[in-house]
Design an enzyme around this catalytic site. Structure first.
Site, mmCIF file in Angstrom:
data_model
loop_
_atom_site.group_PDB
_atom_site.id
_atom_site.type_symbol
_atom_site.label_atom_id
_atom_site.label_comp_id
_atom_site.label_asym_id
_atom_site.label_seq_id
_atom_site.Cartn_x
_atom_site.Cartn_y
_atom_site.Cartn_z
ATOM 1 N N GLU A 165 60.154 26.607 -57.221
ATOM 2 C CA GLU A 165 61.324 27.432 -56.945
ATOM 3 C C GLU A 165 61.579 28.407 -58.089
ATOM 4 O OE1 GLU A 165 64.069 24.105 -54.600
ATOM 5 O OE2 GLU A 165 64.759 25.030 -56.462
ATOM 6 N N CYS A 221 65.969 32.743 -62.839
ATOM 7 C CA CYS A 221 65.966 31.337 -63.247
ATOM 8 C C CYS A 221 64.604 30.769 -62.881
ATOM 9 C CB CYS A 221 67.086 30.578 -62.535
ATOM 10 S SG CYS A 221 67.167 28.822 -62.962
ATOM 11 N N CYS A 276 60.013 17.311 -61.614
ATOM 12 C CA CYS A 276 60.471 16.910 -62.946
ATOM 13 C C CYS A 276 60.369 15.400 -63.078
ATOM 14 C CB CYS A 276 61.919 17.350 -63.171
ATOM 15 S SG CYS A 276 62.539 16.966 -64.826
ATOM 16 N N CYS A 325 67.106 12.936 -63.661
ATOM 17 C CA CYS A 325 68.550 12.875 -63.883
ATOM 18 C C CYS A 325 69.239 12.543 -62.563
ATOM 19 C CB CYS A 325 69.065 14.207 -64.427
ATOM 20 S SG CYS A 325 68.406 14.592 -66.073
ATOM 21 N N CYS A 359 70.401 15.357 -60.061
ATOM 22 C CA CYS A 359 69.531 16.526 -59.903
ATOM 23 C C CYS A 359 68.595 16.389 -58.706
ATOM 24 C CB CYS A 359 68.722 16.725 -61.180
ATOM 25 S SG CYS A 359 67.595 18.136 -61.104
ATOM 26 N N CYS A 367 69.130 23.275 -58.060
ATOM 27 C CA CYS A 367 67.721 23.224 -58.434
ATOM 28 C C CYS A 367 66.988 22.109 -57.700
ATOM 29 C CB CYS A 367 67.613 23.022 -59.939
ATOM 30 S SG CYS A 367 65.933 23.071 -60.526
#
Length: 401
Positions: free
Chosen positions: A126, A144, A151, A155, A158, A372
């Protein structure tokens, strides 16, 4: 695609000699997977050397530079200013521009556009273009960008972490995100934030190479770029040693170690005291203040006592910091909620009463799955089949009802 060796720091002359050799013989050269040749990311000097070592005039390298970074040509055969023999030699030598097709795009009512790029290995990443107009009517366009496919830090709030982790991005795969946003908006990108998918500090080498390219080749000032991190041991010290003039943004999200570990699991390996000490040293070494990102989660970390505890934590670290509050961006299937506006304002007031400089990030693109990782998670958990890219800009065509 294999790991990148021939970006800005690679020994270009050695690679280019192979190109000259392939121009003599007609059969195409099958490159080993460890030796990709990507033009995007190379400096003008590197490209001039490539031209000279290929038997061309030096100015041909300058032409390639302009075609990549200004004209934004995606294929070598689009380099119409170059002799056909030179273009053919580059292709036979295994060179490519290094641009990926847009697989999906979504436009929000406020003009924010999120795109998915389909990489060579069929992974999706993205990137988001965020336009903003200042008081004088000038448009600022922020890109961005992602630094990883997914990832690994997971988290709790997220969306990217929920989609899993695949691999690090190569430098040119980071740079191309900015070029794609410029093409889409037909406007120059003025700001770049490394706040998309992934943890930049876990891919610091590629991030620094992309940062150099965006600064020197694309022409974006270092002060107009921000590198974000949730905190990875020893990496803030490494970043400080490069003396960049870019902003470091640390995702804090909690004023104490216990609460932070429930929100950011990786915090267990990087105690809050050590993180804040490294941030203090970063300011002392670079002279650049650190921004602390703090996502406000309703009923979790948004109380007045949390704000006062945060202020005490920051005061203990001296000066050189700024707090950026981020009201939670809701994602499907999450137990977290966005706090009410009055709660956000009370948090701000508590910080300001303790002389803490604070701002509240304006929420952009909520109607376009701008959190995100959300859009990517809709379309991919495993590599895509080799399908033709499909681009669209109407979110009603892409988002679930």
């Amino acid at each position: 695609m294999a790991a990148l060796h021939h970006v800005c720091t690679a020994p270009i002359a050695r690679a280019a000699l192979r190109v000259r050799a392939t121009a003599i013989s007609s059969p195409p050269v099958h490159l080993p997977k460890s030796d990709p040749r990507v033009l995007l990311g190379l400096s003008e000097q590197d490209l001039r050397q490539l031209a000279v070592d290929s038997g061309q005039k030096s100015y041909r390298g300058k032409q390639i530079h302009d075609l990549i970074y200004k004209t934004k040509s995606k294929e070598i055969q689009q380099f119409k200013h170059l002799p056909l023999a030179f273009r053919d030699a580059l292709v036979r030598g295994g060179w490519s521009v290094g641009r990926s097709p847009v697989y999906r795009s979504v436009t929000a009512a406020d003009g924010t556009i999120k795109i998915l790029l389909k990489l060579e290995d069929n992974r999706l990443i993205e990137t988001v273009g965020i336009p903003a107009e200042d008081d004088k009517g000038s448009v600022r366009l922020t890109a961005c960008v992602s630094s990883q496919v997914g990832c690994p830090l997971r988290c709790s709030f997220c969306a990217t972490g929920k989609g899993g982790f695949s691999r690090n991005l190569k430098p040119h795969e980071i740079v191309e995100q900015v070029l794609a946003i410029e093409e889409l908006f037909k406007h120059r990108v003025s700001n770049v934030v490394f706040m998309g998918m992934g943890e930049p500090m876990l891919n610091l080498k590629s991030v620094l190479e992309a940062h150099r390219c965006l600064n020197k080749e694309v022409g974006i000032g270092q002060r107009m770029m921000t590198i974000s991190t949730v905190g990875v041991p020893n990496t803030i010290k490494m970043l400080a040693s490069h003396k960049l003039q870019s902003t470091l943004a640390v995702s804090l999200h909690a004023p104490n170690q216990g609460l932070r570990e429930t929100i950011v699991p990786s915090a267990k390996s990087y105690p809050l005291g050590a993180l804040m000490h490294d941030c203090k040293d970063y300011f002392l070494q670079t002279g650049r203040r650190v921004t602390f990102e703090y996502t406000l989660l309703a009923g979790i970390n948004d109380k007045a006592e949390h704000a006062l505890e945060l202020a005490e934590l920051l005061h203990s670290c001296g000066r050189g910091y700024h707090v950026n509050l981020i009201p939670y961006n809701p994602i499907e299937g999450s137990e977290f909620r966005r706090p009410y506006k009055k709660v956000v304002l009370a948090f701000v007031e508590a910080l300001e009463s303790r002389k803490i400089t604070v701002s509240v990030r304006q929420t952009r693109g909520l109607d376009a799955n701008a959190a995100c990782g959300q859009l990517r998670n809709e379309f991919q958990k495993t590599p895509l089949l080799d399908l033709a890219p499909i681009a669209a800009t109407d979110e009603t065509k892409l988002l679930p009802v």
